[in-house]
Design an enzyme around this catalytic site. Structure first.
Site, mmCIF file in Angstrom:
data_model
loop_
_atom_site.group_PDB
_atom_site.id
_atom_site.type_symbol
_atom_site.label_atom_id
_atom_site.label_comp_id
_atom_site.label_asym_id
_atom_site.label_seq_id
_atom_site.Cartn_x
_atom_site.Cartn_y
_atom_site.Cartn_z
ATOM 1 N N ASP A 204 0.857 -1.180 0.000
ATOM 2 C CA ASP A 204 0.000 0.000 0.000
ATOM 3 C C ASP A 204 0.895 1.234 0.000
ATOM 4 O O ASP A 204 2.127 1.110 -0.072
ATOM 5 C CB ASP A 204 -0.920 0.000 1.238
ATOM 6 C CG ASP A 204 -0.155 0.182 2.547
ATOM 7 O OD1 ASP A 204 1.090 0.270 2.524
ATOM 8 O OD2 ASP A 204 -0.796 0.245 3.606
ATOM 9 N N ASP A 206 1.439 4.781 2.347
ATOM 10 C CA ASP A 206 1.059 5.366 3.635
ATOM 11 C C ASP A 206 1.481 6.832 3.719
ATOM 12 O O ASP A 206 2.611 7.181 3.342
ATOM 13 C CB ASP A 206 1.757 4.604 4.778
ATOM 14 C CG ASP A 206 1.548 3.098 4.701
ATOM 15 O OD1 ASP A 206 0.461 2.638 5.050
ATOM 16 O OD2 ASP A 206 2.497 2.382 4.277
ATOM 17 N N ASP A 302 -3.246 4.455 2.890
ATOM 18 C CA ASP A 302 -3.556 4.794 4.279
ATOM 19 C C ASP A 302 -3.200 6.246 4.536
ATOM 20 O O ASP A 302 -2.091 6.691 4.207
ATOM 21 C CB ASP A 302 -2.734 3.922 5.255
ATOM 22 C CG ASP A 302 -3.212 2.475 5.280
ATOM 23 O OD1 ASP A 302 -4.364 2.220 4.882
ATOM 24 O OD2 ASP A 302 -2.433 1.603 5.707
HETATM 25 P P1 GTP Z 1 4.211 -2.551 3.015
HETATM 26 O O1 GTP Z 1 3.036 -1.641 3.026
HETATM 27 O O2 GTP Z 1 3.810 -3.985 2.981
HETATM 28 O O3 GTP Z 1 5.192 -2.213 1.960
HETATM 29 O O4 GTP Z 1 5.010 -2.389 4.385
HETATM 30 P P2 GTP Z 1 4.839 -1.255 5.479
HETATM 31 O O5 GTP Z 1 6.009 -1.314 6.367
HETATM 32 O O6 GTP Z 1 4.524 0.066 4.838
HETATM 33 O O7 GTP Z 1 3.587 -1.801 6.292
HETATM 34 P P3 GTP Z 1 2.186 -1.119 6.656
HETATM 35 O O8 GTP Z 1 1.688 -0.240 5.583
HETATM 36 O O9 GTP Z 1 1.289 -2.248 7.056
HETATM 37 O O10 GTP Z 1 2.463 -0.298 7.960
HETATM 38 C C1 GTP Z 1 3.334 0.804 8.011
HETATM 39 C C2 GTP Z 1 3.644 1.136 9.427
HETATM 40 O O11 GTP Z 1 2.484 1.605 10.085
HETATM 41 C C3 GTP Z 1 4.144 -0.063 10.206
HETATM 42 O O12 GTP Z 1 5.243 0.333 10.972
HETATM 43 C C4 GTP Z 1 3.037 -0.420 11.143
HETATM 44 O O13 GTP Z 1 3.523 -0.820 12.398
HETATM 45 C C5 GTP Z 1 2.286 0.882 11.266
HETATM 46 N N1 GTP Z 1 0.859 0.616 11.404
HETATM 47 C C6 GTP Z 1 0.040 0.029 10.520
HETATM 48 N N2 GTP Z 1 -1.213 -0.033 11.008
HETATM 49 C C7 GTP Z 1 -1.182 0.527 12.223
HETATM 50 C C8 GTP Z 1 -2.151 0.786 13.232
HETATM 51 O O14 GTP Z 1 -3.330 0.467 13.122
HETATM 52 N N3 GTP Z 1 -1.711 1.426 14.345
HETATM 53 C C9 GTP Z 1 -0.413 1.805 14.478
HETATM 54 N N4 GTP Z 1 -0.032 2.424 15.575
HETATM 55 N N5 GTP Z 1 0.511 1.569 13.577
HETATM 56 C C10 GTP Z 1 0.142 0.939 12.459
HETATM 57 MN MN MN Z 2 2.703 0.337 3.773
HETATM 58 MN MN MN Z 3 -0.389 0.725 5.607
#
Ligand code: GTP
Ligand code: MN
Ligand code: MN
Length: 378
Positions: A204, A206, A302
């Protein structure tokens, strides 16, 4: 005949947040195997075992060279009996029976496919499997009641399971910045998550949004969402409002879990395809409702909004990796008697919050050397 160089022994600190872990993983064969077992443990509800495999994989990711002999691992932290057995099997036989049979197991395959649907967690997938649903066709045919997220997830299954490229993330960033600028001039948008750590692809995209004047960030998500909707950019969105001051039991900044309370939005964007970027590029042979050529693709996005006073904590908490975050909180709690969240850092001995306006200050409060985002790929 083995050269001497192969017998270097390694030494790494215990917590992932004390280590520099780049994307240059020299032990991908071993870490892929351990990650698969971690996935399987999590998919079957064994979170403790999942974390143990993830910690073991993270230690191997931090090594400066490929492991060629098990004796090199002596004295390394986080390598339990089970992980060592898997590593040994792969070093000696080229593969681990446990990993290979897990990969082939019907249950693992079904859990993977079903949790690959956006909005479907482990519990739901497990319930469906027990009802005889093993794949997407089964899901479409037998039709258990799907919520709005799951319907969107099923509809865009192929797109959402195709990695998002950095170029696509940049295109999304432009859209988000335009939306934010038009509903709240002066607000700032930062790319977070895996792309901030330098990953070339992600599941995704972020973003963290803040406004330099405290309070002006309130209600920003609904405004951004309206703008995106009016431009026809959203396939799906679920907005959650800020609830930071609501949880009286744990007190602000000290939620018991890693859940945070920021205003946020989990969404699916409709990203127009950049045809310039490769005419004639083929798309996966999709068989779903999205089969055939279409001038857009669905992307998970996100959005998180933080008051500027909490920005550094939100930035650190949402940059990841997930294991790096988990280890930061474990370090804070076990080694420093502090509680770290994406909102604040609380010192349990001094009984006060420690302020910070940058990630560097937070690492300093925690007594850790600063690790830049590109080295948080634990
Ligand atoms: P990919 O998206 O798979 O490339 O990896 P990513 O590291 O970007 O993972 P992700 O988008 O799932 O999450 C990004 C960061 O946000 C991670 O460090 C998670 O711990 C954090 N995160 C995701 N969802 C939540 C949540 O609901 N609450 C909190 N506090 N942190 C979150
Ligand atoms: Mn991500
Ligand atoms: Mn995410």
């Amino acid at each position: 005949q083995r050269s001497e160089a192969e017998f270097v022994t390694f030494s790494v600190p215990s917590y992932a947040c004390q280590r520099r872990t780049t994307l240059n993983n020299r032990n991908a064969v071993l870490t892929d195997a351990l990650s698969l077992l971690a996935d399987n443990a999590e998919l079957t509800g064994d979170e403790g075992r999942g974390v143990a495999f993830r910690r073991a994989a993270a230690v191997l990711k931090a090594l400066p060279k490929p492991v060629t002999d098990a004796t090199q691992l002596r004295g390394l932290p986080c390598l339990g009996e089970h992980s060592l057995r898997v590593i040994n099997d792969i070093l000696e036989d080229g593969a681990s029976n446990e990993v290979e049979s897990t990969k082939r197991s019907e249950r693992y395959k079904a859990l993977k496919v079903l949790t690959g649907v956006f909005g479907v967690g482990v519990k739901t997938a497990d319930r469906w499997i027990r009802a005889g649903i093993r794949d997407l066709h089964g899901l479409q045919d037998s039709g258990p009641a799907l919520n709005r997220a799951q319907q969107a997830g099923l509809q865009h299954y192929d797109d959402l399971n195709q990695p998002v490229t950095k170029a696509e993330a940049d295109a999304i960033a432009e859209i988000v910045e335009r939306a934010v600028a038009s509903v709240s001039p002066g607000a700032q948008t930062t790319l977070i998550g895996g792309f901030r750590r330098g990953k070339p692809t992600g599941h995704d995209v972020d973003f963290l949004i803040t406004h330099p004047e405290e309070g002006r960030e309130e209600g920003l998500v609904p405004k951004v969402v309206s703008w995106l909707e009016s431009e026809g950019i959203l396939f799906y969105q679920k907005t959650t409002r800020n609830s930071y001051l609501e949880g009286k039991e744990s007190g602000p900044g000290r939620p018991s879990s890693s859940m945070d309370r920021f205003e946020r939005c989990f969404s699916i964007f409709k990203l127009p395809k950049e045809e310039k970027r490769g005419a004639g590029q083929t798309h996966g042979a999709a068989c779903g409702p999205e089969a055939g050529h279409k001038p857009w693709r669905a992307v998970r996005v996100d959005l998180v909004v933080s008051p500027v006073s909490q920005f550094a904590f939100a930035l650190l908490g949402w940059t990841g990796s997930k294991l790096f975050e988990r280890e930061l909180r474990r370090w804070a709690g076990h080694e420093k008697a502090m509680s770290l969240s994406s909102h604040a850092l609380y010192d349990n001995k001094q009984r006060r919050y420690l302020r910070a306006t940058s990630e560097e200050e937070i690492f300093a409060h925690l007594g850790l050397e600063f690790i830049p985002p590109s080295e948080r790929n634990a």
